[in-house]
Scaffold this motif. Structure first.
Motif, PDB file in Angstrom:
ATOM      1  N   GLY A  57       0.784  -1.230   0.000  1.00  0.00           N
ATOM      2  CA  GLY A  57       0.000   0.000   0.000  1.00  0.00           C
ATOM      3  C   GLY A  57       0.813   1.276   0.000  1.00  0.00           C
ATOM      4  N   ARG A  58       2.116   1.172   0.146  1.00  0.00           N
ATOM      5  CA  ARG A  58       2.945   2.379   0.174  1.00  0.00           C
ATOM      6  C   ARG A  58       3.176   2.908  -1.241  1.00  0.00           C
ATOM      7  NH1 ARG A  58       5.373   3.531   5.290  1.00  0.00           N
ATOM      8  NH2 ARG A  58       6.135   5.378   4.181  1.00  0.00           N
ATOM      9  N   ARG A  59       3.324   4.228  -1.321  1.00  0.00           N
ATOM     10  CA  ARG A  59       3.579   4.864  -2.605  1.00  0.00           C
ATOM     11  C   ARG A  59       5.017   4.593  -3.048  1.00  0.00           C
ATOM     12  NH1 ARG A  59       3.306  11.254  -3.960  1.00  0.00           N
ATOM     13  NH2 ARG A  59       4.714  11.278  -2.177  1.00  0.00           N
ATOM     14  N   CYS A  60       5.201   4.369  -4.347  1.00  0.00           N
ATOM     15  CA  CYS A  60       6.536   4.097  -4.874  1.00  0.00           C
ATOM     16  C   CYS A  60       6.604   4.469  -6.344  1.00  0.00           C
ATOM     17  CB  CYS A  60       6.906   2.623  -4.680  1.00  0.00           C
ATOM     18  SG  CYS A  60       5.791   1.465  -5.509  1.00  0.00           S
ATOM     19  N   TRP A  61       7.831   4.538  -6.844  1.00  0.00           N
ATOM     20  CA  TRP A  61       8.095   4.834  -8.252  1.00  0.00           C
ATOM     21  C   TRP A  61       8.839   3.653  -8.852  1.00  0.00           C
ATOM     22  CZ3 TRP A  61       8.096   8.104  -4.249  1.00  0.00           C
ATOM     23  CH2 TRP A  61       7.323   9.265  -4.362  1.00  0.00           C
ATOM     24  N   ALA A  62       8.524   3.339 -10.090  1.00  0.00           N
ATOM     25  CA  ALA A  62       9.090   2.153 -10.722  1.00  0.00           C
ATOM     26  C   ALA A  62      10.078   2.525 -11.814  1.00  0.00           C
ATOM     27  CB  ALA A  62       7.979   1.292 -11.312  1.00  0.00           C
ATOM     28  N   GLY A  63      11.120   1.692 -11.943  1.00  0.00           N
ATOM     29  CA  GLY A  63      12.080   1.824 -13.028  1.00  0.00           C
ATOM     30  C   GLY A  63      12.242   0.486 -13.720  1.00  0.00           C
ATOM     31  N   LEU A  64      12.217   0.489 -15.048  1.00  0.00           N
ATOM     32  CA  LEU A  64      12.306  -0.752 -15.819  1.00  0.00           C
ATOM     33  C   LEU A  64      13.449  -0.658 -16.818  1.00  0.00           C
ATOM     34  CD1 LEU A  64      11.145  -3.522 -16.690  1.00  0.00           C
ATOM     35  CD2 LEU A  64       9.674  -2.262 -18.300  1.00  0.00           C
ATOM     36  N   ASP A  65      14.405  -1.571 -16.691  1.00  0.00           N
ATOM     37  CA  ASP A  65      15.487  -1.688 -17.671  1.00  0.00           C
ATOM     38  C   ASP A  65      15.267  -3.007 -18.398  1.00  0.00           C
ATOM     39  OD1 ASP A  65      17.827  -0.902 -19.019  1.00  0.00           O
ATOM     40  OD2 ASP A  65      19.029  -2.216 -17.761  1.00  0.00           O
ATOM     41  N   LEU A  66      14.557  -2.926 -19.511  1.00  0.00           N
ATOM     42  CA  LEU A  66      14.139  -4.116 -20.253  1.00  0.00           C
ATOM     43  C   LEU A  66      15.181  -4.446 -21.311  1.00  0.00           C
ATOM     44  CD1 LEU A  66      11.669  -6.059 -20.465  1.00  0.00           C
ATOM     45  CD2 LEU A  66      10.874  -4.605 -22.329  1.00  0.00           C
ATOM     46  N   SER A  67      15.758  -5.628 -21.204  1.00  0.00           N
ATOM     47  CA  SER A  67      16.783  -6.037 -22.156  1.00  0.00           C
ATOM     48  C   SER A  67      16.136  -6.597 -23.412  1.00  0.00           C
ATOM     49  CB  SER A  67      17.662  -7.113 -21.519  1.00  0.00           C
ATOM     50  OG  SER A  67      16.930  -8.323 -21.415  1.00  0.00           O
ATOM     51  N   SER A  68      16.984  -7.041 -24.321  1.00  0.00           N
ATOM     52  CA  SER A  68      16.479  -7.832 -25.427  1.00  0.00           C
ATOM     53  C   SER A  68      15.954  -9.146 -24.852  1.00  0.00           C
ATOM     54  CB  SER A  68      17.591  -8.114 -26.437  1.00  0.00           C
ATOM     55  OG  SER A  68      18.538  -9.006 -25.868  1.00  0.00           O
ATOM     56  N   LYS A  69      15.279  -9.912 -25.655  1.00  0.00           N
ATOM     57  CA  LYS A  69      14.710 -11.170 -25.171  1.00  0.00           C
ATOM     58  C   LYS A  69      15.776 -12.189 -24.795  1.00  0.00           C
ATOM     59  CE  LYS A  69      10.266 -10.896 -27.585  1.00  0.00           C
ATOM     60  NZ  LYS A  69       9.309 -11.609 -28.462  1.00  0.00           N
ATOM     61  N   LEU A  70      17.034 -11.881 -25.110  1.00  0.00           N
ATOM     62  CA  LEU A  70      18.099 -12.861 -24.898  1.00  0.00           C
ATOM     63  C   LEU A  70      18.907 -12.588 -23.638  1.00  0.00           C
ATOM     64  CD1 LEU A  70      19.419 -13.059 -28.573  1.00  0.00           C
ATOM     65  CD2 LEU A  70      17.737 -14.534 -27.459  1.00  0.00           C
ATOM     66  N   ASP A  71      18.473 -11.640 -22.812  1.00  0.00           N
ATOM     67  CA  ASP A  71      19.320 -11.289 -21.677  1.00  0.00           C
ATOM     68  C   ASP A  71      18.509 -10.889 -20.460  1.00  0.00           C
ATOM     69  OD1 ASP A  71      21.774 -10.721 -20.306  1.00  0.00           O
ATOM     70  OD2 ASP A  71      22.644 -10.270 -22.253  1.00  0.00           O
ATOM     71  N   LEU A  72      19.209 -10.318 -19.460  1.00  0.00           N
ATOM     72  CA  LEU A  72      18.624 -10.037 -18.159  1.00  0.00           C
ATOM     73  C   LEU A  72      17.817  -8.741 -18.177  1.00  0.00           C
ATOM     74  CD1 LEU A  72      20.404 -10.681 -14.825  1.00  0.00           C
ATOM     75  CD2 LEU A  72      19.225  -8.508 -15.125  1.00  0.00           C
ATOM     76  N   LEU A 103      11.100   2.142  -5.980  1.00  0.00           N
ATOM     77  CA  LEU A 103      11.630   3.052  -4.969  1.00  0.00           C
ATOM     78  C   LEU A 103      10.455   3.605  -4.168  1.00  0.00           C
ATOM     79  CD1 LEU A 103      13.786   4.881  -3.661  1.00  0.00           C
ATOM     80  CD2 LEU A 103      13.472   6.451  -5.584  1.00  0.00           C
ATOM     81  N   PHE A 104      10.366   3.252  -2.886  1.00  0.00           N
ATOM     82  CA  PHE A 104       9.235   3.643  -2.054  1.00  0.00           C
ATOM     83  C   PHE A 104       9.465   4.991  -1.397  1.00  0.00           C
ATOM     84  CE2 PHE A 104       8.831  -0.843  -2.612  1.00  0.00           C
ATOM     85  CZ  PHE A 104       7.463  -1.077  -2.638  1.00  0.00           C
ATOM     86  N   ASP A 105       8.366   5.593  -0.943  1.00  0.00           N
ATOM     87  CA  ASP A 105       8.465   6.927  -0.364  1.00  0.00           C
ATOM     88  C   ASP A 105       9.184   6.945   0.976  1.00  0.00           C
ATOM     89  OD1 ASP A 105       6.531   5.711   1.145  1.00  0.00           O
ATOM     90  OD2 ASP A 105       4.933   7.139   0.679  1.00  0.00           O
ATOM     91  N   ASP A 106       9.408   5.777   1.589  1.00  0.00           N
ATOM     92  CA  ASP A 106      10.207   5.731   2.810  1.00  0.00           C
ATOM     93  C   ASP A 106      11.656   5.365   2.511  1.00  0.00           C
ATOM     94  OD1 ASP A 106      10.030   3.076   2.159  1.00  0.00           O
ATOM     95  OD2 ASP A 106       9.586   2.394   4.198  1.00  0.00           O
ATOM     96  N   GLY A 107      11.996   5.256   1.224  1.00  0.00           N
ATOM     97  CA  GLY A 107      13.368   4.970   0.837  1.00  0.00           C
ATOM     98  C   GLY A 107      13.672   3.514   0.583  1.00  0.00           C
TER      99      GLY A 107
END
Length: 608
Positions: free
Chosen positions: A401-416, A422-426
């Motif tokens: 239920g806590r507020r947060c911000w999302a980051g997505l580093d999407l690789s090619s289909k062949l990798d990680l 990142l939540f508002d409490d750190g």
């Protein structure tokens, strides 16, 4: 054609003599014996006979001509003025090191020219390589003006160049201001603003700015040429254009001024490398002058300096960049017109920030450092561990239920692929995905650690040779239901289909970003600040630690305060850093909420 000697019995122009030609430096500033400088064993030619102010040179062959050197030293002292700082508008009296280690040898060393039947300067090329704020632009401006109006050259062409007009004018600007402050030169010279050109109608000489486009400069016939900050040159075309334009002048001088580069394969690096070889063995190129002051980065470099400059009082004592005894060598103006207190502040900032350490070593100590450098000191990372996490989901219930911000580093289909919250409490929650076909290679490269992380579910392994994007979308949906995600910041490389799919499934706003200097400098700077302030409690996530260990930062040569991550070559390096850009994207999202809310942020603790 008979032998010709030139006599000079008056000052460069009618101006009052200063009380002292040399401004005293620290008591231990050395004054070398110029007659002991290495020079070719050449006895050709008659007695020199050059006279300046009742002093006549009686030497012959290749020699140090003191009257010529005296005249070169008198030129700035009697005609030029300092343009800024505590010495502004005062006579440009050279410091001891400027006079005896640059100007006197550069203009005083001569040899007999059979071709021109006169004594000419020995040095035709020169390299002045020192740390920033040591007066490179000012000494270059003084040299250029001397070549322009004080070198007995009719129709002299003197040019100042750099990668662009703005950079070139950093030297031309001081020269122009020196002219404006000089009663003699201000009367004699005319300035054409649109052409950025000074003209001496008496001798038909010009001094102007040119840019790095060498294609348009091939028609020049330079008597003087300065290439400023060679570290920023994209290639050697402009230098080569001018270097190959000589032959019609009796004693042209082409010189480069710069601080060290961070590009080991660049034109600037090759130029500096060759200059250092000449510094070590002047017989390699007797026509090349070098003044290079670099703090040693290795014991071999330290030993080399002590071998070449044996007995010099300012030699560094070690390779420690923070030992103040080592600063003077790369900064000859230190305690004169370069502030020691300012350098101490740079050193203090460097100890707390990897990007600033790189900048300190390159620009203040004049060291060649790798353009890409380790961004996260691993000892600091470990000091921020806090309570170690038993598994990736150990605090999910507390964060629900806590507020947060999302980051997505999407690789090619062949990798990680990496996802960070990142939540508002750190707090931070990571997810990682990888196709099973990639696991064996990464497991082998990490001595089995990667396989253990997969087995412990720190990493989700999807079936087959490619990542199952559906599993990623489903996990994002799950997090959206459990946590109050404000928005998603993603690498624009991922493309529009990914954004559309996430928005359709969750209704979340998605913001495009990238690993560029503009987008990464803010988040990475804040990340570094929090790390050094020990505001993280990352829980010891082993995958994140592996990525943090291998994360490298990169800064542009002309702006060390900007930074971006450097992704490893996946074909040759079996390391991954995807979790760190994902975190930076999340920080980027949090920073978009506005300055007030951002300043209320009280640090980071990391879980999962």
């Amino acid at each position: 054609m008979g032998a010709v000697t030139r006599t000079r019995t008056s000052s460069p122009a009618s101006a009052p003599r200063p009380r002292s030609r040399t401004r005293p430096g620290p008591a231990d500033d050395p004054i070398p014996d110029h007659d002991k400088r290495w020079r070719p064993r050449d006895r050709k030619g008659p007695t020199c006979g050059y006279t300046f102010r009742d002093k006549t040179c009686a030497k012959r062959g290749a020699h140090y001509c003191e009257p010529r050197a005296d005249r070169a030293v008198a030129f700035p002292a009697e005609l030029l003025r300092h343009i800024k700082g505590p010495y502004r508008r005062k006579p440009f009296v050279l410091r001891t090191w400027q006079e005896h280690e640059i100007i006197r040898p550069l203009f005083g060393e001569v040899l007999w020219s059979v071709e021109w039947q006169r004594y000419v300067r020995r040095y035709r090329r020169a390299f002045i390589i020192v740390g920033r704020k040591n007066g490179k632009s000012e000494i270059a401006a003084a040299i250029q003006l001397l070549l322009f109006v004080g070198d007995d050259e009719e129709a002299a062409e003197v040019y100042n160049a750099a990668k662009d007009t703005k950079q070139a004018e950093k030297v031309f600007g001081p020269a122009l201001r020196m002219v404006q402050l000089s009663p003699v030169l201000a009367r004699r010279l005319r300035y054409y603003k649109n052409e950025r050109r000074l003209v001496d109608e008496k001798s038909g000489s010009i001094y102007e700015v040119i840019t790095a486009d060498a294609k348009g400069e091939l028609g020049h016939n330079p008597h003087g040429f300065n290439l400023d900050e060679v570290l920023s040159q994209p290639d050697g075309s402009l230098w080569e254009a001018m270097d190959t334009a000589d032959g019609a002048r009796e004693q042209e001088l082409l010189f480069a001024t710069s601080t060290e580069t961070d590009e080991p394969n660049s034109f600037g690096a090759s130029l500096i490398d060759e200059a250092e070889k000449v510094q070590e063995d002047p017989r390699r190129a007797p026509h090349v002058f070098t003044f290079i002051r670099k703090a040693p980065a290795t014991e071999q470099e330290l030993a080399r300096l002590h071998r070449i400059f044996k007995g010099h009082p300012h030699l560094p004592v070690s390779t420690d960049p923070y030992d103040e005894r080592n600063w003077k060598w790369a900064n000859p103006a230190l305690d004169q017109f370069k502030s020691r207190e300012a350098l101490r502040r740079h050193a203090l900032a460097a100890k707390a920030n990897a990007a600033k350490e790189k900048a300190f070593r390159q620009f203040q100590l004049n060291q060649r450092v790798q353009q890409a450098y380790r961004f996260i000191p691993l000892d600091l990372w470990d000091l921020n561990a806090g309570e170690l996490a038993a598994n990736p989901t150990w605090r999910d219930g507390q964060l629900a239920g806590r507020r947060c911000w999302a980051g997505l580093d999407l690789s090619s289909k062949l990798d990680l692929t990496a996802w960070a919250l990142l939540f508002d409490d750190g707090s931070i929650r990571w997810r990682f995905w990888v196709p099973e076909a990639v696991v064996p290679g990464l497991a082998e490269a990490t001595d089995g650690a990667f396989q253990r992380w997969c087995d412990a579910e720190w990493i989700t392994v999807t079936d087959g040779n490619v990542i199952d994007y559906q599993s990623i979308y489903e996990a994002i949906e799950e997090d959206h239901e459990q946590f109050a995600i404000v928005d998603v910041t993603y690498d624009k490389w991922s493309g529009e289909p990914v954004r559309q799919e996430i928005t359709e499934r969750t209704g979340l706003e998605c913001y495009e970003s990238g690993t560029t200097y503009d987008r990464m400098t803010g988040p990475m700077t804040e990340f570094s600040r929090a790390l050094h302030a020990r505001e993280y409690r990352h829980g010891g996530n082993p995958v994140a630690r592996w990525m943090a260990e291998h994360l490298k930062g990169k800064s542009p040569a002309d702006d060390p305060d900007r930074v971006r991550p450097v992704k490893p070559d996946r074909k040759t390096q079996h390391v991954r850093i995807d979790g760190m850009p994902a975190l930076f994207f999340a920080i980027d999202g949090q920073m978009r909420q506005g300055e007030d809310e951002y300043l209320d942020y009280r640090g980071l603790s990391t879980v999962g």
